[in-house]
Design a protein around this motif. Structure first.
Motif, PDB file in Angstrom:
ATOM      1  N   THR A 299       0.853  -1.188   0.000  1.00 30.33           N
ATOM      2  CA  THR A 299       0.000   0.000   0.000  1.00 30.33           C
ATOM      3  C   THR A 299       0.886   1.234   0.000  1.00 30.33           C
ATOM      4  OG1 THR A 299      -1.760  -1.135   1.216  1.00 30.33           O
ATOM      5  CG2 THR A 299      -1.793   1.276   1.219  1.00 30.33           C
TER       6      THR A 299
ATOM      7  N   LEU B 271      -8.077  -0.081   3.140  1.00 32.62           N
ATOM      8  CA  LEU B 271      -6.793  -0.738   3.377  1.00 32.62           C
ATOM      9  C   LEU B 271      -6.970  -2.096   4.034  1.00 32.62           C
ATOM     10  CD1 LEU B 271      -3.718  -0.898   3.636  1.00 32.62           C
ATOM     11  CD2 LEU B 271      -3.863   0.629   5.616  1.00 32.62           C
TER      12      LEU B 271
ATOM     13  N   HIS C 241      -8.234  -4.525   1.541  1.00 25.96           N
ATOM     14  CA  HIS C 241      -7.152  -4.824   0.606  1.00 25.96           C
ATOM     15  C   HIS C 241      -6.221  -5.898   1.168  1.00 25.96           C
ATOM     16  CE1 HIS C 241      -3.682  -4.147  -2.015  1.00 25.96           C
ATOM     17  NE2 HIS C 241      -2.964  -3.803  -0.978  1.00 25.96           N
TER      18      HIS C 241
END
Length: 404
Positions: free
Chosen positions: A199, A396, A399
């Motif tokens: 990320t 996030l 993900h």
């Protein structure tokens, strides 16, 4: 000379600040009497004097517990790996031994990694968090060697290998470049351990896109000017005496000058909140600047190479950045899920600069790449504060979960 001059002024100012801090403490005691308003006003003034100065020691993280599902869960902080320039810290909540492992890569840009304290707290709800806790170069002996942009990238490669499988890398701001480079090098090597996910948050992957004032400042002068005018020598009184550094006070002064009106207003607000007895609002401003004014230097090599390679020559996006003499090729990444995050109102890293990683990672299948543009968020809002907690973090977290 520039560092010696600063340190001489800072030593004098520190004594003034200490005196003001003592005066504030006395006046705070007096403010309990019926004539509180005059004493409160004087105490607020002395608070501003005591606060208005830089410190050079890392603050504590202060993360003893984290709230999860309405409960306060104890958190363990422990150093797990050390180099002369960094310690790898692990934060783990009680009962979270099997949670996904996040390597949170902190910027080396004039502040300590504690600036990401809020980011850590949020991540701890569902993850173990390892953070790159960089050491102030002015406290590192000269004989321990230098530290370059390549060394930064190598640290990340080593840390990923140490953490092992199920490692999810989250890089904030400046280190997005090294995080992408480290992931690419591991992919090129066919390493057994590669990040499960990567990320990149508000980082200058391609600083050519929509240049901000930060980008323009880096372009105004040749690298020789930065080398001659922005590098200082650590004074003899510190452990790192003789080390060439980009002093943290220069970096912070540059950042503050970009938003001078906002910082001035914050100090006025702090004074007014104290006088009016609005303790919660005053404390919030005080704590922010206490952290913001805690600064660290940067190794000269690292700083100069970052300016030249990232902000002047754009080596990564044009395919010319190298690691140990070998070209870095993000297209080699095939196993690591990618998420890029940007803030709509980011005036440090413009929209599009981080998104550029998506095109560079052409070896990833479309379903392995995600982009999130956070509406209304500035630079710090994409990794700290309410928008981070309620809007960015869920993206996030999902993900990471989808890449396991």
């Amino acid at each position: 000379m520039i560092y010696d001059a600063y340190q001489g002024i800072a030593d004098v100012h520190d004594r003034v600040r200490k005196t003001a801090e003592n005066a504030q403490a006395i006046l705070n005691q007096w403010s309990a009497n019926p004539f509180a308003p005059p004493w409160r006003r004087m105490a607020a003034y002395y608070e501003l004097v005591a606060l208005a100065g830089f410190t050079h020691a890392r603050p504590d993280y202060g993360i003893d517990s984290v709230e999860r599902k309405g409960e306060q869960i104890p958190v363990e902080e422990r150093g797990v790996l050390w180099t002369p320039f960094c310690q790898l810290l692990r934060f783990r909540r009680q009962g979270g031994e099997d949670d996904p492992k996040v390597l949170l890569v902190a910027p080396m840009s004039g502040h300590f990694a504690t600036l990401l304290r809020g980011t850590i707290r949020t991540l701890l709800r569902d993850h173990q968090v390892f953070i790159t806790d960089w050491i102030n170069p002015r406290n590192i002996k000269l004989e321990l060697g230098g530290f370059s942009l390549e060394d930064y990238t190598q640290h990340l490669i080593d840390f990923i290998g140490f953490i092992g499988e199920d490692c999810h890398v989250v890089a904030v701001c400046q280190p997005t470049v090294s995080a992408l480079a480290a992931t690419a090098v591991l992919a090129q090597d066919g390493a057994a351990i590669q990040p499960a996910s990567l990320t990149l948050i508000a980082g200058p992957i391609d600083a050519r896109i929509a240049p901000t004032k930060v980008n323009e400042l880096a372009q105004e002068k040749p690298i020789e000017w930065f080398r001659s005018n922005m590098i200082g020598i650590v004074p003899n009184k510190f452990e790192g005496a003789g080390r060439r550094v980009y002093p943290g006070f220069l970096q912070l002064c540059a950042f503050m000058s970009m938003n001078a009106e906002r910082h001035t207003k914050s100090f006025v607000d702090l004074f007014n909140h104290r006088v009016e007895g609005d303790i919660e609002k005053a404390d919030a401003i005080h704590e922010f600047y206490k952290e913001y004014f805690a600064i660290m230097d940067m190794s000269a090599d690292f700083y100069l190479e970052t300016v030249e390679q990232v902000f002047q020559r754009y080596l990564l996006p044009i395919g010319r950045m190298t690691h140990k003499g070998r070209k870095i090729e993000p297209r080699a990444i095939k196993r690591t899920f990618l998420l890029t995050v940007e803030g709509e109102k980011d005036d440090i890293c413009a929209v599009g600069q981080t998104l550029a990683a998506q095109d560079l990672c052409s070896g990833l299948r479309p379903y392995m790449k995600t982009h999130h543009l956070q509406a209304g968020a500035g630079h710090y809002g994409v990794f700290n504060g309410k928008r981070w907690e309620t809007q960015v973090y869920p993206v996030l977290r999902n993900h990471i979960q989808s890449s396991r």
